[in-house]
Design a protein around this motif. Structure first.
Motif, mmCIF file in Angstrom:
data_model
loop_
_atom_site.group_PDB
_atom_site.id
_atom_site.type_symbol
_atom_site.label_atom_id
_atom_site.label_comp_id
_atom_site.label_asym_id
_atom_site.label_seq_id
_atom_site.Cartn_x
_atom_site.Cartn_y
_atom_site.Cartn_z
ATOM 1 N N TYR A 4 0.859 -1.186 0.000
ATOM 2 C CA TYR A 4 0.000 0.000 0.000
ATOM 3 C C TYR A 4 0.890 1.229 0.000
ATOM 4 O O TYR A 4 1.871 1.288 0.733
ATOM 5 N N ASN A 5 0.535 2.206 -0.849
ATOM 6 C CA ASN A 5 1.331 3.424 -0.978
ATOM 7 C C ASN A 5 0.476 4.654 -0.743
ATOM 8 O O ASN A 5 -0.700 4.681 -1.113
ATOM 9 N N LEU A 6 1.071 5.659 -0.166
ATOM 10 C CA LEU A 6 0.420 6.948 0.043
ATOM 11 C C LEU A 6 1.419 8.028 -0.353
ATOM 12 O O LEU A 6 2.524 8.090 0.191
ATOM 13 N N HIS A 7 1.035 8.852 -1.318
ATOM 14 C CA HIS A 7 1.878 9.966 -1.781
ATOM 15 C C HIS A 7 1.239 11.258 -1.284
ATOM 16 O O HIS A 7 0.049 11.487 -1.504
ATOM 17 N N THR A 8 1.989 12.074 -0.579
ATOM 18 C CA THR A 8 1.471 13.358 -0.107
ATOM 19 C C THR A 8 2.342 14.486 -0.635
ATOM 20 O O THR A 8 3.549 14.324 -0.808
ATOM 21 N N GLU A 9 1.712 15.603 -0.914
ATOM 22 C CA GLU A 9 2.411 16.796 -1.363
ATOM 23 C C GLU A 9 2.018 17.943 -0.452
ATOM 24 O O GLU A 9 0.829 18.176 -0.225
ATOM 25 N N ILE A 10 2.981 18.643 0.088
ATOM 26 C CA ILE A 10 2.709 19.818 0.892
ATOM 27 C C ILE A 10 2.789 21.009 -0.055
ATOM 28 O O ILE A 10 3.815 21.241 -0.696
ATOM 29 N N ARG A 11 1.680 21.728 -0.162
ATOM 30 C CA ARG A 11 1.562 22.767 -1.182
ATOM 31 C C ARG A 11 1.695 24.170 -0.601
ATOM 32 O O ARG A 11 1.317 24.412 0.533
ATOM 33 N N PRO A 17 3.366 21.884 -5.095
ATOM 34 C CA PRO A 17 4.230 21.223 -4.123
ATOM 35 C C PRO A 17 5.453 22.088 -3.863
ATOM 36 O O PRO A 17 6.018 22.675 -4.786
ATOM 37 N N SER A 18 5.844 22.211 -2.600
ATOM 38 C CA SER A 18 6.881 23.172 -2.258
ATOM 39 C C SER A 18 7.756 22.663 -1.123
ATOM 40 O O SER A 18 7.247 22.247 -0.085
ATOM 41 N N ARG A 19 9.078 22.719 -1.328
ATOM 42 C CA ARG A 19 9.978 22.326 -0.247
ATOM 43 C C ARG A 19 9.879 23.300 0.918
ATOM 44 O O ARG A 19 10.008 22.917 2.067
ATOM 45 N N GLY A 20 9.648 24.576 0.628
ATOM 46 C CA GLY A 20 9.487 25.555 1.699
ATOM 47 C C GLY A 20 8.259 25.256 2.550
ATOM 48 O O GLY A 20 8.293 25.331 3.774
ATOM 49 N N ALA A 21 7.145 24.902 1.892
ATOM 50 C CA ALA A 21 5.920 24.563 2.620
ATOM 51 C C ALA A 21 6.118 23.291 3.430
ATOM 52 O O ALA A 21 5.661 23.188 4.571
ATOM 53 N N LEU A 22 6.810 22.303 2.855
ATOM 54 C CA LEU A 22 7.069 21.052 3.576
ATOM 55 C C LEU A 22 7.948 21.322 4.790
ATOM 56 O O LEU A 22 7.683 20.817 5.882
ATOM 57 N N ALA A 23 8.984 22.152 4.626
ATOM 58 C CA ALA A 23 9.870 22.471 5.744
ATOM 59 C C ALA A 23 9.118 23.231 6.839
ATOM 60 O O ALA A 23 9.347 23.013 8.029
ATOM 61 N N LEU A 24 8.199 24.101 6.451
ATOM 62 C CA LEU A 24 7.440 24.899 7.420
ATOM 63 C C LEU A 24 6.354 24.077 8.115
ATOM 64 O O LEU A 24 6.216 24.112 9.326
ATOM 65 N N LYS A 25 5.597 23.335 7.342
ATOM 66 C CA LYS A 25 4.444 22.602 7.879
ATOM 67 C C LYS A 25 4.807 21.222 8.402
ATOM 68 O O LYS A 25 4.215 20.728 9.348
ATOM 69 N N GLY A 26 5.767 20.572 7.755
ATOM 70 C CA GLY A 26 6.128 19.210 8.123
ATOM 71 C C GLY A 26 5.269 18.197 7.398
ATOM 72 O O GLY A 26 4.252 18.547 6.789
#
Length: 144
Positions: A4-11, A17-26
């Motif tokens: 089973y796979n789950l792909h998430t993108e922090i936008r 999709p954003s590395r800055g948003a991922l770094a900020l939100k987790g």
């Protein structure tokens, strides 16, 4: 062996999709959290925290779901040290075919903007790939 796979993108604010948003939100995952006694349920985003040894729930959310208290433990973490209620709760992540029923530590999380933090007890059953530059997190769970 099913996988089973789950792909998430922090936008970001523009929906990309954003590395800055991922770094900020987790990294977050949508979970269904419920009371195993009466089925009272809530759907919410949970933060995945590799630094947390166990899964934690906001004290007020645990009380609003009427989760039964099963223990009290002395713990220390980002909210400080102290004695904490331990609740019996259940959460599920449908995309990973995962259901967890067990102890959830009650913590005052108001300042963190989260209601649930999934700890290493959750991560022990899956693989997590954190792709900072792409702003994505992938989870995989294999069943033997």
């Amino acid at each position: 062996m099913p996988t089973y796979n789950l792909h998430t993108e922090i936008r970001d604010a523009q929906g990309n999709p954003s590395r800055g948003a991922l770094a900020l939100k987790g990294p977050t995952i949508t979970v269904s959290l419920s009371n195993p006694v009466d089925g009272n349920e809530e759907h919410l985003e949970a933060l995945v925290d590799t630094g947390a040894g166990i899964t934690a729930i906001d004290q007020s959310l645990a009380e609003s779901l009427s989760l039964p208290i099963i223990d009290r433990r002395d713990l220390h973490g980002a909210t400080g040290a102290g004695s904490r209620d331990v609740f019996m709760g259940e959460f599920s992540i449908d995309e990973l075919n995962t259901r967890y029923r067990g102890p959830l530590v009650g913590v005052e999380m108001g300042a963190f903007g989260q209601k649930v933090i999934l700890g290493r007890d959750f991560l022990a059953v899956c693989q997590m790939i954190y792709n900072g530059p792409a702003g994505t997190v992938d989870y995989q769970r294999d069943f033997v």
